[in-house]
Design a protein around this motif. Structure first.
Motif, PDB file in Angstrom:
ATOM      1  N   VAL A  15       0.840  -1.207   0.000  1.00 61.47           N
ATOM      2  CA  VAL A  15       0.000   0.000   0.000  1.00 61.47           C
ATOM      3  C   VAL A  15       0.872   1.254   0.000  1.00 61.47           C
ATOM      4  N   THR A  16       2.032   1.183   0.636  1.00 61.69           N
ATOM      5  CA  THR A  16       2.873   2.370   0.814  1.00 61.69           C
ATOM      6  C   THR A  16       4.222   2.282   0.106  1.00 61.69           C
ATOM      7  N   HIS A  17       4.571   1.111  -0.456  1.00 63.23           N
ATOM      8  CA  HIS A  17       5.876   0.926  -1.083  1.00 63.23           C
ATOM      9  C   HIS A  17       5.711   0.281  -2.451  1.00 63.23           C
ATOM     10  N   ASP A  18       6.620   0.616  -3.358  1.00 65.05           N
ATOM     11  CA  ASP A  18       6.542   0.004  -4.680  1.00 65.05           C
ATOM     12  C   ASP A  18       7.266  -1.344  -4.696  1.00 65.05           C
ATOM     13  N   ASP A  19       7.086  -2.064  -5.783  1.00 66.63           N
ATOM     14  CA  ASP A  19       7.641  -3.422  -5.867  1.00 66.63           C
ATOM     15  C   ASP A  19       9.160  -3.433  -5.751  1.00 66.63           C
ATOM     16  N   GLU A  20       9.815  -2.397  -6.269  1.00 71.11           N
ATOM     17  CA  GLU A  20      11.284  -2.355  -6.196  1.00 71.11           C
ATOM     18  C   GLU A  20      11.758  -2.395  -4.752  1.00 71.11           C
ATOM     19  N   ASP A  21      11.120  -1.590  -3.877  1.00 67.20           N
ATOM     20  CA  ASP A  21      11.484  -1.593  -2.465  1.00 67.20           C
ATOM     21  C   ASP A  21      11.252  -2.964  -1.841  1.00 67.20           C
ATOM     22  N   LEU A  22      10.143  -3.585  -2.195  1.00 66.90           N
ATOM     23  CA  LEU A  22       9.773  -4.852  -1.567  1.00 66.90           C
ATOM     24  C   LEU A  22      10.647  -6.001  -2.047  1.00 66.90           C
ATOM     25  N   TRP A  23      11.080  -5.958  -3.304  1.00 65.32           N
ATOM     26  CA  TRP A  23      12.025  -6.982  -3.772  1.00 65.32           C
ATOM     27  C   TRP A  23      13.375  -6.825  -3.091  1.00 65.32           C
ATOM     28  N   GLU A  24      13.752  -5.590  -2.749  1.00 70.66           N
ATOM     29  CA  GLU A  24      15.005  -5.379  -2.019  1.00 70.66           C
ATOM     30  C   GLU A  24      14.932  -6.028  -0.636  1.00 70.66           C
ATOM     31  N   ILE A  25      13.788  -5.872   0.043  1.00 70.61           N
ATOM     32  CA  ILE A  25      13.627  -6.534   1.338  1.00 70.61           C
ATOM     33  C   ILE A  25      13.687  -8.046   1.154  1.00 70.61           C
ATOM     34  N   THR A  26      13.040  -8.547   0.103  1.00 70.45           N
ATOM     35  CA  THR A  26      13.066  -9.979  -0.176  1.00 70.45           C
ATOM     36  C   THR A  26      14.490 -10.473  -0.415  1.00 70.45           C
ATOM     37  N   ALA A  27      15.261  -9.685  -1.143  1.00 75.72           N
ATOM     38  CA  ALA A  27      16.659 -10.049  -1.395  1.00 75.72           C
ATOM     39  C   ALA A  27      17.431 -10.136  -0.083  1.00 75.72           C
ATOM     40  N   PHE A  28      17.182  -9.172   0.805  1.00 68.63           N
ATOM     41  CA  PHE A  28      17.880  -9.195   2.090  1.00 68.63           C
ATOM     42  C   PHE A  28      17.488 -10.408   2.924  1.00 68.63           C
ATOM     43  N   LEU A  29      16.228 -10.830   2.849  1.00 68.41           N
ATOM     44  CA  LEU A  29      15.776 -11.976   3.650  1.00 68.41           C
ATOM     45  C   LEU A  29      16.505 -13.261   3.276  1.00 68.41           C
ATOM     46  N   GLN A  30      17.002 -13.334   2.033  1.00 66.77           N
ATOM     47  CA  GLN A  30      17.761 -14.530   1.639  1.00 66.77           C
ATOM     48  C   GLN A  30      19.102 -14.577   2.359  1.00 66.77           C
ATOM     49  N   ARG A  31      19.625 -13.402   2.719  1.00 68.06           N
ATOM     50  CA  ARG A  31      20.926 -13.316   3.389  1.00 68.06           C
ATOM     51  C   ARG A  31      20.807 -13.322   4.917  1.00 68.06           C
ATOM     52  N   LEU A  32      19.689 -12.820   5.431  1.00 68.30           N
ATOM     53  CA  LEU A  32      19.556 -12.577   6.863  1.00 68.30           C
ATOM     54  C   LEU A  32      19.893 -13.771   7.750  1.00 68.30           C
TER      55      LEU A  32
END
Length: 245
Positions: A135-152
């Motif tokens: 609702v507040t963020h575009d897909d680019e921002d959300l894919w970046e979070i997803t990318a980080f979750l693979q490393r976390l």
């Protein structure tokens, strides 16, 4: 014909019983009590199957291993997600303690892959406290979070800290052409850091201490910051009462 009548009668009885149950208030919706094992299984299984049924058409970016994506995602995660899903060195938070069901710790590996993680981040999950960040963020921002979750899950506390710091040669908050100000949920963090990093901040109590000790700390903190009583304003000083006339 009797079978048909029996089915209709059973259906009516079930419908009336369900309606009566809903309106009776018998079921306690408090978040202070755990779901029953059956309820927990039903909710989790429904959620898992619902998410997996909706990600088949998602195209997962090929650059999820990009260091820049991971770094940007780490900063977003630190601003948006840590209060519920923790980080290396943080064992619990005030917000997380009060949520039911308890949000999963994303420091540990889960059963969802990148597509499912992106879908959940974007769409949220009803009645769990998981917001729809789409609702507040575009897909680019959300894919970046997803990318980080693979490393976390593989990060140490020190490695996590380095990722969320500004890159060498840049200043904090510097404009890189991509808006990464995601908000601040720091007020909900004050509990459970394994090294007490949040406990020394004003306004936060050390949740590792007994309740009485925390109360005394709060009293001492309040007393030490008690402002001195202002002197009475002079009668002829029109602005001495602090009001602008």
């Amino acid at each position: 014909m009797r079978i048909l009548y029996s089915i209709v009668i059973v259906g009516v009885v079930l419908a009336v019983s369900g309606f009566a149950f809903i309106h009776s208030g018998i079921y306690n919706v408090t978040a202070m009590e755990e779901h029953s094992p059956l309820g927990k299984w039903a909710l989790h299984t429904t959620m898992k199957n619902s998410v997996e049924a909706r990600v088949s058409e998602l195209d997962v970016p090929s650059n999820l291993a990009s260091e820049e994506m991971i770094r940007q995602g780490a900063r977003a995660y630190d601003q948006l997600c840590v209060a519920c899903h923790l980080k290396p060195g943080l064992e619990d938070t005030l917000l997380r303690q009060g949520l039911n069901p308890t949000p999963p710790s994303l420091v540990e590996r889960g059963h969802f892959g990148p597509a499912e993680q992106f879908w959940v981040i974007k769409n949220g999950i009803k009645m769990t406290g998981m917001p729809a960040w789409g609702v507040t963020h575009d897909d680019e921002d959300l894919w970046e979070i997803t990318a980080f979750l693979q490393r976390l899950p593989s990060l140490s506390e020190a490695e996590y800290t380095r990722l969320i710091q500004p890159e060498p040669g840049t200043q904090a908050g510097a404009d890189d052409g991509h808006d990464h100000d995601h908000g601040d949920m720091g007020g909900m963090m004050a509990s459970g850091s394994s090294h007490g990093s949040t406990h020394g901040e004003p306004g936060h109590h050390d949740m590792s201490k007994p309740h009485d000790a925390r109360h005394n700390d709060a009293t001492d903190h309040h007393s030490s910051h008690e402002p001195e009583k202002a002197s009475e304003p002079e009668a002829d000083d029109h602005y001495a009462d602090g009001h602008s006339h």
